[in-house]
Design a protein around this motif. Structure first.
Motif, PDB file in Angstrom:
ATOM      1  N   GLY A 170      -6.102 -10.354 -19.785  1.00 12.09           N
ATOM      2  CA  GLY A 170      -6.444 -11.060 -18.556  1.00 12.09           C
ATOM      3  C   GLY A 170      -5.490 -10.750 -17.429  1.00 12.09           C
ATOM      4  O   GLY A 170      -5.896 -10.555 -16.282  1.00 12.09           O
ATOM      5  N   PHE A 171      -4.203 -10.645 -17.740  1.00 14.42           N
ATOM      6  CA  PHE A 171      -3.218 -10.345 -16.705  1.00 14.42           C
ATOM      7  C   PHE A 171      -3.444  -8.943 -16.126  1.00 14.42           C
ATOM      8  O   PHE A 171      -3.439  -8.739 -14.913  1.00 14.42           O
ATOM      9  CB  PHE A 171      -1.809 -10.454 -17.293  1.00 14.42           C
ATOM     10  CG  PHE A 171      -0.729 -10.063 -16.328  1.00 14.42           C
ATOM     11  CD1 PHE A 171      -0.377 -10.907 -15.286  1.00 14.42           C
ATOM     12  CD2 PHE A 171      -0.087  -8.832 -16.440  1.00 14.42           C
ATOM     13  CE1 PHE A 171       0.620 -10.546 -14.379  1.00 14.42           C
ATOM     14  CE2 PHE A 171       0.903  -8.461 -15.545  1.00 14.42           C
ATOM     15  CZ  PHE A 171       1.254  -9.319 -14.513  1.00 14.42           C
ATOM     16  N   VAL A 172      -3.647  -7.957 -17.020  1.00  9.01           N
ATOM     17  CA  VAL A 172      -3.859  -6.585 -16.558  1.00  9.01           C
ATOM     18  C   VAL A 172      -5.147  -6.494 -15.747  1.00  9.01           C
ATOM     19  O   VAL A 172      -5.200  -5.878 -14.673  1.00  9.01           O
ATOM     20  CB  VAL A 172      -3.896  -5.618 -17.760  1.00  9.01           C
ATOM     21  CG1 VAL A 172      -4.293  -4.217 -17.300  1.00  9.01           C
ATOM     22  CG2 VAL A 172      -2.549  -5.580 -18.447  1.00  9.01           C
ATOM     23  N   ALA A 173      -6.223  -7.090 -16.267  1.00  9.76           N
ATOM     24  CA  ALA A 173      -7.490  -7.053 -15.552  1.00  9.76           C
ATOM     25  C   ALA A 173      -7.390  -7.777 -14.222  1.00  9.76           C
ATOM     26  O   ALA A 173      -8.023  -7.378 -13.239  1.00  9.76           O
ATOM     27  CB  ALA A 173      -8.592  -7.676 -16.407  1.00  9.76           C
ATOM     28  N   SER A 174      -6.586  -8.835 -14.203  1.00  9.38           N
ATOM     29  CA  SER A 174      -6.419  -9.571 -12.955  1.00  9.38           C
ATOM     30  C   SER A 174      -5.775  -8.701 -11.892  1.00  9.38           C
ATOM     31  O   SER A 174      -6.169  -8.749 -10.723  1.00  9.38           O
ATOM     32  CB  SER A 174      -5.569 -10.817 -13.203  1.00  9.38           C
ATOM     33  OG  SER A 174      -5.361 -11.532 -12.013  1.00  9.38           O
ATOM     34  N   LEU A 175      -4.778  -7.902 -12.285  1.00  8.01           N
ATOM     35  CA  LEU A 175      -4.149  -7.003 -11.327  1.00  8.01           C
ATOM     36  C   LEU A 175      -5.170  -6.022 -10.753  1.00  8.01           C
ATOM     37  O   LEU A 175      -5.216  -5.773  -9.547  1.00  8.01           O
ATOM     38  CB  LEU A 175      -3.000  -6.244 -11.983  1.00  8.01           C
ATOM     39  CG  LEU A 175      -1.764  -7.062 -12.368  1.00  8.01           C
ATOM     40  CD1 LEU A 175      -0.737  -6.169 -13.048  1.00  8.01           C
ATOM     41  CD2 LEU A 175      -1.165  -7.731 -11.136  1.00  8.01           C
ATOM     42  N   GLY A 176      -5.972  -5.445 -11.637  1.00 10.45           N
ATOM     43  CA  GLY A 176      -7.006  -4.531 -11.170  1.00 10.45           C
ATOM     44  C   GLY A 176      -8.027  -5.220 -10.298  1.00 10.45           C
ATOM     45  O   GLY A 176      -8.509  -4.653  -9.314  1.00 10.45           O
ATOM     46  N   GLY A 177      -8.365  -6.454 -10.655  1.00  9.59           N
ATOM     47  CA  GLY A 177      -9.325  -7.205  -9.858  1.00  9.59           C
ATOM     48  C   GLY A 177      -8.806  -7.515  -8.468  1.00  9.59           C
ATOM     49  O   GLY A 177      -9.527  -7.383  -7.472  1.00  9.59           O
ATOM     50  N   ALA A 591      -8.182   2.239  -8.441  1.00  8.44           N
ATOM     51  CA  ALA A 591      -8.501   3.461  -9.168  1.00  8.44           C
ATOM     52  C   ALA A 591      -7.600   3.633 -10.394  1.00  8.44           C
ATOM     53  O   ALA A 591      -8.029   4.120 -11.438  1.00  8.44           O
ATOM     54  CB  ALA A 591      -8.359   4.674  -8.253  1.00  8.44           C
ATOM     55  N   VAL A 592      -6.345   3.190 -10.276  1.00  9.13           N
ATOM     56  CA  VAL A 592      -5.406   3.305 -11.395  1.00  9.13           C
ATOM     57  C   VAL A 592      -5.743   2.313 -12.498  1.00  9.13           C
ATOM     58  O   VAL A 592      -5.574   2.599 -13.686  1.00  9.13           O
ATOM     59  CB  VAL A 592      -3.964   3.087 -10.898  1.00  9.13           C
ATOM     60  CG1 VAL A 592      -2.990   2.947 -12.067  1.00  9.13           C
ATOM     61  CG2 VAL A 592      -3.545   4.234 -10.001  1.00  9.13           C
TER      62      VAL A 592
END
Length: 612
Positions: A170-177, A591-592
């Protein structure tokens, strides 16, 4: 390449093909010059481009972007590239929205992309020259995807299930979001209206926990036009006559509500495809709404996201329709007089763009609705079922449904193809424009005749076009901002420009213009319009350049009037730099950190429940 990769490549290629079918003429050399669209070889970072000039900052930060980049890349190429990328992004974003939210497979994604690209809204805004608004339109499905991703990721981060595994995801996806949402807000913010469109979608889907940070992020991405409004004259009330002039318009056989529901109804009856003036407008609208209606129930069943987008779509259609009623017009007039910045809301049909995300989801879901209905019918007819095994086979789905929907969406609006019947095409400026630019080598604002903001040049076609002088000349050009729309005279914010224009028409001596800060007078000879007694003024000025198209005069010893202070210019420039930094970092970070997990989940769901 994996099967999902091939499917995405197919969708991306289809969107590129559809985009080029729509704007194919712009692939040639030349510049977009049609109604409100003005691209020039180069533009300059004037006070007006920064939004701190005498007029309202309606074209920030787009004018500053072109002014900064056009010395490196030709301005005509820039505008055409932004428009092409925006249209492709709208189609591909709609397809990805359908894949993620509705688990739509390839055929249904193509239907979603078709609806997003091939509709009256896109046609009418192209004809009106609103290329930068289409960038905001294109950002809407991406904004919805980013906001929903943040909400999901935030929930997982806070719940911390599975010994922290979901929490870490969730934390990683949140950054991307957040990166994707930043890029979407900033890209939509190429114009103030686009920014408002993206804010409605993003803030509706981002969830309660992330709502306030999302509001703060949106406000930061609005820095260029919020700063310009606070510093310049944009905080002045707009002319209330503009509310009726720019109200949504009823198209033949549809009425105002029907026109808006069909994604049409622009205020300018001349900026519509020919097909929208015939019974095809009714046919196309009924087909569009029929396809959308087939998927409404399925989209509502998607849960919070689907329901929110459906509600937004309904409001975006009903409110502009009410805004065209007598009491709606009265309310709008009160708002623009008493609420600074409310002039952004006077072109209410712009906000019908908010219906697009829900519409594309419904169109994609409608493929499955038709598939299920066909299978049920065949279940009661063994002979037909045996004759059409592709309908019964879950692995192949019902491809004819997607093909049929694509045809039903495109054929009634066939004249959207090739630059909306050739109307959206590049033009070439006479060489005299560059000569005029080269001769303006001293300070002082520029006054332009004939009076008025719109032109009809021999090289620009029959449609009126905004005067290119403000974007092609190195000094600020004084414009009144007055518009004549549907029989209404809508007053602009250029008080000094009106004084200068009136002095020119009355034949005032050049010394009087010099006292008003005018250093140059440009006469555009090949466009109709009032010249008054300006010849008297010109006899007291110095002729610097002339040809059959243009004449440039120098006004001696102009008083240099600084409308904006150096501090205001620096503040506005900093706001523009902040916006550009957010756009670039958001795009790079998104993109990253792509949403690979969400994509794989959507692919698995689509593979198990194909809707081709």
């Amino acid at each position: 390449m994996t099967s999902s990769g091939r499917a995405r490549a197919l969708v991306a290629g289809y969107c590129a093909l559809l985009t080029m079918i729509i704007v194919g003429p712009l692939a040639g050399s030349g510049y977009l010059l049609l109604r409100d669209a003005v691209s020039t070889p180069r533009s300059f970072l004037t006070d007006s481009a920064l939004g701190v000039g005498a007029a309202a900052p309606r074209a920030v930060p787009q004018d500053a972007v072109l002014a900064v980049l056009s010395p490196v890349i030709d301005g005509g190429i820039l505008v055409k590239a932004i428009l092409i990328v925006a249209l492709w992004s709208a189609g591909y974003g709609a397809a990805m929205l359908a894949r993620q939210f509705a688990s739509a497979s390839t055929g249904a994604q193509l239907v979603a992309a078709t609806l997003a690209l091939w509709n009256p809204y896109v046609a009418e805004r192209l004809l009106q020259g609103h290329w930068s608004l289409l960038a905001g339109y294109a950002a809407l499905p991406w904004t919805a995807l980013a906001a929903a991703r943040i909400r999901t990721a935030t929930s997982r981060t806070e719940s911390g299930d599975d010994a922290g595994a979901d929490s870490r995801f969730g934390f990683v996806a949140s950054l991307g979001g957040w990166a994707a949402l930043t890029a979407s807000f900033a890209a939509a913010g190429l114009t103030p209206t686009g920014s408002l469109l993206a804010a409605v979608i993003g803030l509706a889907l981002v969830g309660r926990r992330a709502f306030l940070p999302a509001v703060a992020l949106w406000i930061v991405t609005c820095a260029p036009w919020l700063t310009a409004t606070a510093l310049g004259s944009g905080a002045e009330p707009s002319d209330p006559a503009g509310v009726a002039a720019f109200a949504a318009r009823a198209e033949p056989w549809l009425g105002t509500l029907g026109s808006l529901a069909g994604l049409g109804g622009i205020w300018n009856g001349e900026a519509v495809p020919a097909s929208r003036t015939t019974p095809l407008a009714l046919v196309g609208t009924l087909l569009l709404l029929g396809i959308v209606a087939c998927g409404v129930r399925a989209v509502w069943a998607l849960g919070r996201d689907g329901r929110a987008l459906l509600v937004i779509a309904a409001v975006a259609i009903v409110l502009p329709a009410l805004g065209a009623t007598s009491w709606g017009l009265a309310t709008g007039e009160w708002l623009v007089v008493h609420v600074p910045g409310a002039g952004l809301l006077r072109d209410t049909q712009k906000y019908v763009a908010l219906a697009m995300p829900a519409y594309v989801l419904c169109a994609a879901a409608a493929c499955r609705t038709v598939t299920v209905a066909a299978r049920r019918l065949l279940a009661h007819d063994p002979e037909a079922s045996a004759a059409h095994p592709e309908i019964r086979d879950d692995r192949t789905g019902f491809r004819p449904a997607a093909i049929l929907f694509i045809l039903l969406l495109t054929l009634p609006l066939a004249d959207l193809a090739w630059g909306v019947g050739g109307a959206v095409r590049p033009v070439h400026y006479p060489a005299g424009w560059q000569q005029v630019v080269d001769h303006i080598d001293a300070p002082g604002d520029t006054a332009v005749l004939p009076a008025g903001m719109f032109r009809r040049f021999p090289y620009s076609g029959t449609a009126p076009v905004l005067d290119p002088a403000p974007r092609i000349l190195p000094n600020d050009v004084l414009q009144t901002g007055e518009l004549r729309v549907r029989g209404y005279a809508v007053t602009g914010e250029g008080n000094r420009a009106r004084t200068v224009e009136q002095a020119l028409l009355e034949g005032a001596p050049a010394t009087e213009l010099a006292a008003l800060g005018v250093g140059w007078i440009l006469i555009e000879r090949t466009t109709p319009g009032p010249l008054g007694a300006a010849e008297k003024t010109l006899t007291t000025a110095e002729l610097k350049y002339q040809d059959k198209d243009l004449a440039l005069y120098r006004v001696p010893s102009p008083t240099l009037l600084d409308i904006a202070t150096p501090a205001q210019r620096r503040t506005s420039a900093a706001a523009h730099l902040l916006w550009a930094a957010l756009l670039l970092t958001g795009l790079i970070a998104a993109a990253v950190r792509p949403d690979r997990t969400g994509a794989r989940r959507a692919d698995r769901a689509a593979a198990g429940n194909r809707v081709d």
